[in-house]
Design an enzyme around this catalytic site. Structure first.
Site, PDB file in Angstrom:
ATOM      1  N   GLY A  10     -17.710  41.519  75.601  1.00 47.28           N
ATOM      2  CA  GLY A  10     -17.188  42.028  74.329  1.00 47.28           C
ATOM      3  C   GLY A  10     -16.695  43.457  74.477  1.00 47.28           C
ATOM      4  O   GLY A  10     -16.723  44.027  75.571  1.00 47.28           O
ATOM      5  N   ASN A  32     -20.777  33.946  76.313  1.00 44.55           N
ATOM      6  CA  ASN A  32     -20.268  32.588  76.054  1.00 44.55           C
ATOM      7  C   ASN A  32     -18.790  32.621  75.642  1.00 44.55           C
ATOM      8  O   ASN A  32     -18.207  31.590  75.329  1.00 44.55           O
ATOM      9  CB  ASN A  32     -21.077  31.903  74.942  1.00 44.55           C
ATOM     10  CG  ASN A  32     -20.937  32.617  73.613  1.00 44.55           C
ATOM     11  OD1 ASN A  32     -20.374  33.707  73.550  1.00 44.55           O
ATOM     12  ND2 ASN A  32     -21.455  32.019  72.560  1.00 44.55           N
ATOM     13  N   THR A  88     -27.698  32.939  66.795  1.00 42.92           N
ATOM     14  CA  THR A  88     -27.517  33.884  67.906  1.00 42.92           C
ATOM     15  C   THR A  88     -28.506  35.036  67.775  1.00 42.92           C
ATOM     16  O   THR A  88     -29.128  35.462  68.751  1.00 42.92           O
ATOM     17  CB  THR A  88     -26.074  34.432  67.905  1.00 42.92           C
ATOM     18  OG1 THR A  88     -25.187  33.333  68.053  1.00 42.92           O
ATOM     19  CG2 THR A  88     -25.842  35.426  69.027  1.00 42.92           C
ATOM     20  N   TYR A 141     -25.380  38.187  59.398  1.00 43.20           N
ATOM     21  CA  TYR A 141     -25.382  39.303  60.357  1.00 43.20           C
ATOM     22  C   TYR A 141     -26.470  40.318  60.000  1.00 43.20           C
ATOM     23  O   TYR A 141     -27.303  40.658  60.844  1.00 43.20           O
ATOM     24  CB  TYR A 141     -23.996  39.959  60.352  1.00 43.20           C
ATOM     25  CG  TYR A 141     -23.789  40.960  61.465  1.00 43.20           C
ATOM     26  CD1 TYR A 141     -23.655  40.546  62.786  1.00 43.20           C
ATOM     27  CD2 TYR A 141     -23.714  42.318  61.197  1.00 43.20           C
ATOM     28  CE1 TYR A 141     -23.460  41.468  63.806  1.00 43.20           C
ATOM     29  CE2 TYR A 141     -23.513  43.244  62.208  1.00 43.20           C
ATOM     30  CZ  TYR A 141     -23.389  42.814  63.513  1.00 43.20           C
ATOM     31  OH  TYR A 141     -23.196  43.727  64.523  1.00 43.20           O
ATOM     32  N   THR A 171     -17.921  51.613  65.663  1.00 46.62           N
ATOM     33  CA  THR A 171     -17.492  52.151  66.954  1.00 46.62           C
ATOM     34  C   THR A 171     -16.105  51.603  67.291  1.00 46.62           C
ATOM     35  O   THR A 171     -15.773  50.467  66.925  1.00 46.62           O
ATOM     36  CB  THR A 171     -18.516  51.762  68.043  1.00 46.62           C
ATOM     37  OG1 THR A 171     -19.802  52.236  67.634  1.00 46.62           O
ATOM     38  CG2 THR A 171     -18.177  52.361  69.391  1.00 46.62           C
ATOM     39  N   ARG A 182     -11.230  44.136  62.228  1.00 41.33           N
ATOM     40  CA  ARG A 182     -11.856  45.394  61.810  1.00 41.33           C
ATOM     41  C   ARG A 182     -10.797  46.365  61.322  1.00 41.33           C
ATOM     42  O   ARG A 182      -9.629  46.277  61.678  1.00 41.33           O
ATOM     43  CB  ARG A 182     -12.555  46.050  62.999  1.00 41.33           C
ATOM     44  CG  ARG A 182     -13.792  45.393  63.414  1.00 41.33           C
ATOM     45  CD  ARG A 182     -14.251  46.053  64.688  1.00 41.33           C
ATOM     46  NE  ARG A 182     -15.397  45.366  65.234  1.00 41.33           N
ATOM     47  CZ  ARG A 182     -16.617  45.484  64.765  1.00 41.33           C
ATOM     48  NH1 ARG A 182     -16.863  46.271  63.749  1.00 41.33           N
ATOM     49  NH2 ARG A 182     -17.600  44.810  65.293  1.00 41.33           N
TER      50      ARG A 182
HETATM   51  N1  UDP Z   1     -11.079  47.275  55.672  1.00 42.67           N
HETATM   52  C1  UDP Z   1      -9.845  47.548  55.088  1.00 42.67           C
HETATM   53  N2  UDP Z   1      -8.743  46.964  55.645  1.00 42.67           N
HETATM   54  C2  UDP Z   1      -8.783  46.168  56.745  1.00 42.67           C
HETATM   55  C3  UDP Z   1     -10.048  45.909  57.347  1.00 42.67           C
HETATM   56  C4  UDP Z   1     -11.176  46.476  56.777  1.00 42.67           C
HETATM   57  O1  UDP Z   1      -9.730  48.268  54.084  1.00 42.67           O
HETATM   58  O2  UDP Z   1      -7.717  45.700  57.191  1.00 42.67           O
HETATM   59  C5  UDP Z   1     -12.266  47.927  55.101  1.00 42.67           C
HETATM   60  C6  UDP Z   1     -13.461  46.987  54.876  1.00 42.67           C
HETATM   61  O3  UDP Z   1     -13.371  46.405  53.582  1.00 42.67           O
HETATM   62  C7  UDP Z   1     -14.618  47.948  55.009  1.00 42.67           C
HETATM   63  C8  UDP Z   1     -14.149  48.971  56.030  1.00 42.67           C
HETATM   64  O4  UDP Z   1     -12.740  48.873  56.053  1.00 42.67           O
HETATM   65  O5  UDP Z   1     -14.879  48.607  53.790  1.00 42.67           O
HETATM   66  C9  UDP Z   1     -14.701  48.742  57.428  1.00 42.67           C
HETATM   67  O6  UDP Z   1     -14.487  47.404  57.761  1.00 42.67           O
HETATM   68  P1  UDP Z   1     -14.775  46.813  59.193  1.00 42.67           P
HETATM   69  O7  UDP Z   1     -14.441  45.350  59.118  1.00 42.67           O
HETATM   70  O8  UDP Z   1     -14.099  47.597  60.242  1.00 42.67           O
HETATM   71  O9  UDP Z   1     -16.331  46.992  59.456  1.00 42.67           O
HETATM   72  P2  UDP Z   1     -17.661  47.033  58.560  1.00 42.67           P
HETATM   73  O10 UDP Z   1     -18.052  48.454  58.604  1.00 42.67           O
HETATM   74  O11 UDP Z   1     -17.370  46.581  57.154  1.00 42.67           O
HETATM   75  O12 UDP Z   1     -18.587  46.121  59.261  1.00 42.67           O
END
Ligand code: UDP
Length: 306
Positions: A10, A32, A88, A141, A171, A182
């Protein structure tokens, strides 16, 4: 040393394998390839064990250290199969712990800031117990990682296993999966393609972004520590709203694109920022790479990939 990294292909795992190899260690990468790419480790001199942590481990011999990272980690990825994510975290972590109990060595478990849920305390300290929806869409999660922490602590209590727990905050960096959904990878990819950046909700929610090299320093310091189990927060306390983060990306990848607003996913935490005083005190660790510097390297990585 001979070191096992579960989830070694990853984003964090592959960077960790690279760092451990540079330190002259022999590295076994167990994965995996559910949410990781073989290409992430093919260029590295690691032994690859194609295995799912939810299944009983093959005999891989003894290890001096084990880093347990295996788990899909971005919200879209861990919500693709909620039950598998739970399995997992529970069965996978149990299998890792059993293997370590039989084969010795230290174990570092990578937990997450998600154990704080949608925190009502800010910034988050390790003794804050969080505000987690136990049956919401993120629970596979959040609760998965919480039960995995509990498993680790109880192997330490009951069996004296040399366990360490780090709680990783958001990160980013090279080897990130451009398609994992993300905010960092989405915004950079959208910007590079000249597409509008997708803001979920009003963009007022906050996150604190840590560059991968800082995280690796923290993880290695934790693994190297004696008599400190944790959990300890490893993250960068510089906090940004998602709108501020979008502005930062726009500044660094100039273009004609704008912002487009989408629905906020359920149970999305409104604020997140680590209190890192414990890591400073126990590990003499703090992050050194600011967002501009880290983003520059990450944007370059994604540009090359495109
Ligand atoms: N987010 C966003 N636009 C995107 C993807 C994520 O505004 O295209 C927002 C999401 O709703 C969250 C924050 O960015 O509030 C961080 O999201 P991420 O999925 O990176 O990780 P999280 O900290 O939520 O696990």
């Amino acid at each position: 040393m001979r070191i096992l990294v579960t989830g070694g292909a990853g984003f964090i795992g592959a960077n960790l394998c690279e760092r451990l190899l540079a330190g002259g260690n022999e590295v076994v990468c167990l994965d995996n390839f559910y949410s990781s790419e073989r290409g992430n480790v093919e260029d590295l001199d690691v032994e690859i064990v194609d295995h799912d942590v939810t299944e009983v481990f093959p005999d891989m011999g003894k290890f001096d250290q084990t880093y347990h990272l295996a788990c899909p980690a971005s919200p879209p990825r861990y919500q693709k199969d909620h039950i598998f994510t739970l399995k997992t975290n529970f069965q996978g972590t149990l299998n890792v712990l059993e293997y370590c109990k039989e084969n010795g060595g230290k174990l570092l478990f990578t937990s997450t800031s998600e154990v704080y849920g949608d925190p009502k305390e800010h910034p988050q300290k390790e003794d804050y117990r969080g505000d987690v929806n136990p049956h919401g869409i993120r629970s596979c999660y959040d609760e998965g990682k919480r039960v995995a922490e509990s498993l680790c602590m109880n192997f330490w209590r009951q069996h004296g296993l040399d366990v360490k727990i780090v709680r990783i905050f958001n990160t980013y960096g090279p080897r990130m999966d451009s398609e994992d959904g993300r905010v960092v990878s989405n915004f950079i990819m959208q910007a590079l393609r000249g597409e509008d950046l997708t803001i979920y909700g009003d963009g007022g929610q906050s996150r604190s972004f840590q560059y991968i090299d800082d995280l690796l320093d923290g993880m290695l310091a934790m693994m190297g520590s004696d008599d400190f189990v944790g959990p300890v927060n490893i993250g960068n306390p510089d906090e940004f709203t998602i709108l501020e983060f979008a502005e930062k990306v726009k500044e660094m990848v100039p273009g004609e694109y704008g912002l487009v607003y989408k629905d906020l996913p359920g149970d999305d935490p409104m604020q997140r920022c680590p209190d890192i005083s414990l890591a400073k005190e126990k590990l003499n660790w703090e992050p050194g790479i600011d967002l501009s510097e880290g983003l520059k390297k990450t944007i370059e990585y994604f540009r090359q990939k495109l």
